[in-house]
Design a protein around this motif. Structure first.
Motif, PDB file in Angstrom:
ATOM      1  N   PHE A 175       0.785  -1.229   0.000  1.00 48.01           N
ATOM      2  CA  PHE A 175       0.000   0.000   0.000  1.00 48.01           C
ATOM      3  C   PHE A 175       0.821   1.285   0.000  1.00 48.01           C
ATOM      4  O   PHE A 175       0.263   2.364  -0.160  1.00 48.01           O
ATOM      5  CB  PHE A 175      -0.938   0.016   1.219  1.00 48.01           C
ATOM      6  N   GLY A 176       2.145   1.199   0.242  1.00 49.74           N
ATOM      7  CA  GLY A 176       2.972   2.387   0.230  1.00 49.74           C
ATOM      8  C   GLY A 176       3.005   3.087   1.577  1.00 49.74           C
ATOM      9  O   GLY A 176       2.557   2.552   2.595  1.00 49.74           O
ATOM     10  N   PRO A 177       3.536   4.317   1.615  1.00 48.06           N
ATOM     11  CA  PRO A 177       3.736   5.032   2.888  1.00 48.06           C
ATOM     12  C   PRO A 177       2.447   5.648   3.423  1.00 48.06           C
ATOM     13  O   PRO A 177       1.427   5.696   2.740  1.00 48.06           O
ATOM     14  CB  PRO A 177       4.739   6.120   2.502  1.00 48.06           C
ATOM     15  N   ASP A 178       2.525   6.130   4.659  1.00 48.45           N
ATOM     16  CA  ASP A 178       1.452   6.897   5.300  1.00 48.45           C
ATOM     17  C   ASP A 178       0.162   6.095   5.419  1.00 48.45           C
ATOM     18  O   ASP A 178      -0.940   6.598   5.179  1.00 48.45           O
ATOM     19  CB  ASP A 178       1.182   8.205   4.531  1.00 48.45           C
ATOM     20  N   LYS A 179       0.299   4.832   5.810  1.00 50.03           N
ATOM     21  CA  LYS A 179      -0.878   3.988   5.979  1.00 50.03           C
ATOM     22  C   LYS A 179      -1.028   3.494   7.413  1.00 50.03           C
ATOM     23  O   LYS A 179      -1.677   2.475   7.652  1.00 50.03           O
ATOM     24  CB  LYS A 179      -0.803   2.793   5.014  1.00 50.03           C
ATOM     25  N   GLY A 180      -0.408   4.197   8.355  1.00 45.52           N
ATOM     26  CA  GLY A 180      -0.591   3.868   9.756  1.00 45.52           C
ATOM     27  C   GLY A 180       0.475   2.984  10.356  1.00 45.52           C
ATOM     28  O   GLY A 180       0.331   2.544  11.500  1.00 45.52           O
ATOM     29  N   ALA A 181       1.556   2.721   9.633  1.00 44.90           N
ATOM     30  CA  ALA A 181       2.597   1.826  10.140  1.00 44.90           C
ATOM     31  C   ALA A 181       3.849   2.570  10.584  1.00 44.90           C
ATOM     32  O   ALA A 181       4.914   1.972  10.714  1.00 44.90           O
ATOM     33  CB  ALA A 181       2.960   0.779   9.085  1.00 44.90           C
ATOM     34  N   ASP A 182       3.741   3.872  10.817  1.00 45.32           N
ATOM     35  CA  ASP A 182       4.865   4.637  11.363  1.00 45.32           C
ATOM     36  C   ASP A 182       4.796   4.577  12.885  1.00 45.32           C
ATOM     37  O   ASP A 182       3.722   4.774  13.469  1.00 45.32           O
ATOM     38  CB  ASP A 182       4.809   6.085  10.886  1.00 45.32           C
ATOM     39  N   ILE A 183       5.939   4.309  13.530  1.00 43.43           N
ATOM     40  CA  ILE A 183       5.974   4.035  14.963  1.00 43.43           C
ATOM     41  C   ILE A 183       6.953   4.985  15.653  1.00 43.43           C
ATOM     42  O   ILE A 183       8.075   5.186  15.172  1.00 43.43           O
ATOM     43  CB  ILE A 183       6.404   2.573  15.234  1.00 43.43           C
ATOM     44  N   PRO A 184       6.573   5.578  16.796  1.00 41.12           N
ATOM     45  CA  PRO A 184       7.509   6.453  17.524  1.00 41.12           C
ATOM     46  C   PRO A 184       8.715   5.680  18.055  1.00 41.12           C
ATOM     47  O   PRO A 184       8.619   4.478  18.330  1.00 41.12           O
ATOM     48  CB  PRO A 184       6.667   6.985  18.694  1.00 41.12           C
ATOM     49  N   LYS A 185       9.822   6.372  18.182  1.00 35.77           N
ATOM     50  CA  LYS A 185      11.009   5.747  18.757  1.00 35.77           C
ATOM     51  C   LYS A 185      11.744   6.750  19.638  1.00 35.77           C
ATOM     52  O   LYS A 185      11.538   7.971  19.539  1.00 35.77           O
ATOM     53  CB  LYS A 185      11.937   5.226  17.661  1.00 35.77           C
ATOM     54  N   ALA A 186      12.607   6.236  20.500  1.00 38.12           N
ATOM     55  CA  ALA A 186      13.394   7.090  21.382  1.00 38.12           C
ATOM     56  C   ALA A 186      14.264   8.039  20.556  1.00 38.12           C
ATOM     57  O   ALA A 186      14.826   7.647  19.529  1.00 38.12           O
ATOM     58  CB  ALA A 186      14.262   6.237  22.298  1.00 38.12           C
ATOM     59  N   THR A 187      14.353   9.284  21.005  1.00 37.61           N
ATOM     60  CA  THR A 187      15.076  10.307  20.251  1.00 37.61           C
ATOM     61  C   THR A 187      15.952  11.124  21.194  1.00 37.61           C
ATOM     62  O   THR A 187      15.490  11.597  22.225  1.00 37.61           O
ATOM     63  CB  THR A 187      14.097  11.247  19.518  1.00 37.61           C
ATOM     64  N   ASP A 188      17.221  11.280  20.815  1.00 34.26           N
ATOM     65  CA  ASP A 188      18.153  12.122  21.566  1.00 34.26           C
ATOM     66  C   ASP A 188      18.135  13.527  20.988  1.00 34.26           C
ATOM     67  O   ASP A 188      18.126  13.707  19.762  1.00 34.26           O
ATOM     68  CB  ASP A 188      19.566  11.544  21.463  1.00 34.26           C
TER      69      ASP A 188
END
Length: 466
Positions: A318-331
């Protein structure tokens, strides 16, 4: 389902009465929408939206990701596949499927936004369910073709003063031209998003660079590359842009010598950059963009910390921007230091920081913004654009950064009807927070009234130079 007038206000009667008074002073203020993803063609063409499913469900990854998590296939929600295979196209079937699963959204901001839109835009106070699905679909479908539901009419109805879209560096901004030439009074401005010509890992990066050089007439050198960005930024600014936006995976910045930066650019241009070199290049470009903002006055936004397309099978289909982006720890403390060493003490510069890592609020972001003149904190973003997320943001940043090192609220949405819903939610949550400070005798109520107006309107208008 009718919206309760005290929603999101404190349960304590005394504090709630303070929140009511504060909210009444900001409820009808104009909306400043300085960062979002609505389609500029909507305002240029002013066409009716297609149907209820296209308006509320298919393009909204907040809605589709929840249903996907419960086993609903995206193609059954009308989401287009990359391979062109058929997907559901009957909007009534999509709506019914959504209605059958609407209970999944209990306690989520998506439900609050959706029900706010139903009541305030369509006058619907019945809750969506499988039993009410057809009735609500018919009522919405009957109104959608009318003039009052066109994008420009809604712009006025929502009380929007100005809205910013997010546009790629290579965009010709033809829709913005059309808006300006139409004579319509609505203010719609672009935002410069250069990721596609800054991130070597973007699909088609080499071709994007070729287009950038061709558009600007600059040579394919480090100096030419920087000048090409300056030219595109000037083009955007001439079309009303007041800001840039940078969606990098991390907040890493670099401050290389120009000779070393030129060598790194040559490696990137050749297509031979490894992962470390690509990351260094992105970091160097954040610092270069900050320097350009010193020159041209564009506000700089940094949106790091999303693991994009975490689900490779979904991305393939389905390509990008379909709800599978996940937050991660960020410095931020170490990652931003090269940029801050270069420009952080310049009070003329505004760099707005966002995060998907809430643990960074009190430990890193509030202390940084509470010290460096160039830094401001963006509001609770994406996964945390929610009542609890907004409350946590205020609780963890105010004691160190105060209110005036933040930039009010921006809705950051593709869903047009959710814009007033999101701003209303933010105003209610902020008024509830201020009411608690008044009740605790940490603020005078008169001060809280002033702050409520700043948080709802003034800080965003000032920070984004609108």
């Amino acid at each position: 389902m009718a919206l309760h007038p005290d929603r999101l206000f404190p349960a304590d009667p005394g504090t709630r009465s303070i929140a009511r008074r504060l909210y009444a002073s900001v409820e009808k203020l104009p909306i400043i929408s300085p960062h979002g993803h609505t389609d500029p063609s909507w305002y240029a063409e002013d066409k009716a939206f297609p149907d209820p499913a296209a308006l509320f469900i298919t393009p909204d990854h907040y809605a589709t990701r929840m249903l996907y998590s419960q086993g609903v296939r995206l193609q059954d929600l009308g989401v287009a596949r990359r391979d062109g295979e058929s997907v559901e196209t009957d909007p009534r079937k999509i709506w019914r499927l959504f209605a059958a699963h609407f209970h999944l959204f209990a306690g989520t901001p998506t439900r609050l936004w959706f029900e706010h839109s139903l009541e305030t835009v369509f006058g619907i106070t019945e809750r969506l369910s499988i039993d009410t699905a057809d009735m609500l679909f018919d009522r919405i479908e009957a109104v959608i073709p009318t003039q009052q539901m066109r994008p420009r009419a809604l712009f006025d109805r929502f009380g929007i003063e100005v809205i910013a879209t997010t546009d790629g560096a290579l965009d010709d901004l033809s829709h913005h031209d059309a808006v300006r030439k139409s004579g319509w009074h609505g203010r719609v401005v672009p935002t410069y998003r250069p990721d596609a010509v800054v991130d070597p890992n973007v699909l088609g990066f080499a071709g994007n660079l070729q287009r950038l050089f061709a558009m600007t007439g600059e040579p394919a050198t480090w100096k030419g590359y920087l000048n090409a960005h300056r030219a595109r930024r000037a083009f955007f600014k001439a079309h009303g842009a007041t800001a840039t936006d940078h969606g990098h995976a991390t907040a890493r910045t670099e401050n290389l010598t120009q000779a070393d930066a030129a060598k790194l650019f040559d490696i990137v241009l050749s297509g031979r950059a490894d992962a470390a070199q690509a990351e260094a290049f992105r970091g160097q470009m954040l610092t270069e963009m900050a320097r350009m903002s010193q020159d041209d006055g564009l506000v700089m936004q940094i949106h790091p910390g999303s693991y994009r397309n975490h689900n490779p099978a979904l991305f393939a289909d389905f390509g990008p921007d379909k709800g599978a982006d996940i937050p991660k720890a960020t410095d931020y403390v170490h990652a931003l230091k090269p940029l801050l060493d270069a420009v952080g003490n310049d009070s003329r510069l505004t760099v707005i920081l966002f995060t998907l890592d809430e643990t960074a609020y009190s430990r890193e972001l509030a202390p940084l913004a509470g010290h460096y003149p160039a830094l401001k904190l963006g509001p609770a973003w994406w996964f945390f654009d929610s009542p609890e997320g907004m409350r946590r943001f205020r609780e963890t940043t105010t004691e160190t950064a105060g209110f005036y090192n933040t930039v009010g609220f921006n809705d950051d949405t593709r869903a047009y009807l959710s814009i007033p819903a999101r701003h209303d939610m933010a105003r209610r949550v902020d008024c509830a927070y201020l009411a608690r400070l008044v009740a605790d005798h940490r603020l005078e109520e008169e001060e809280a009234f002033g702050l409520a107006g700043e948080l709802a309107y003034g800080l965003a208008k000032k920070a984004y130079r609108l």
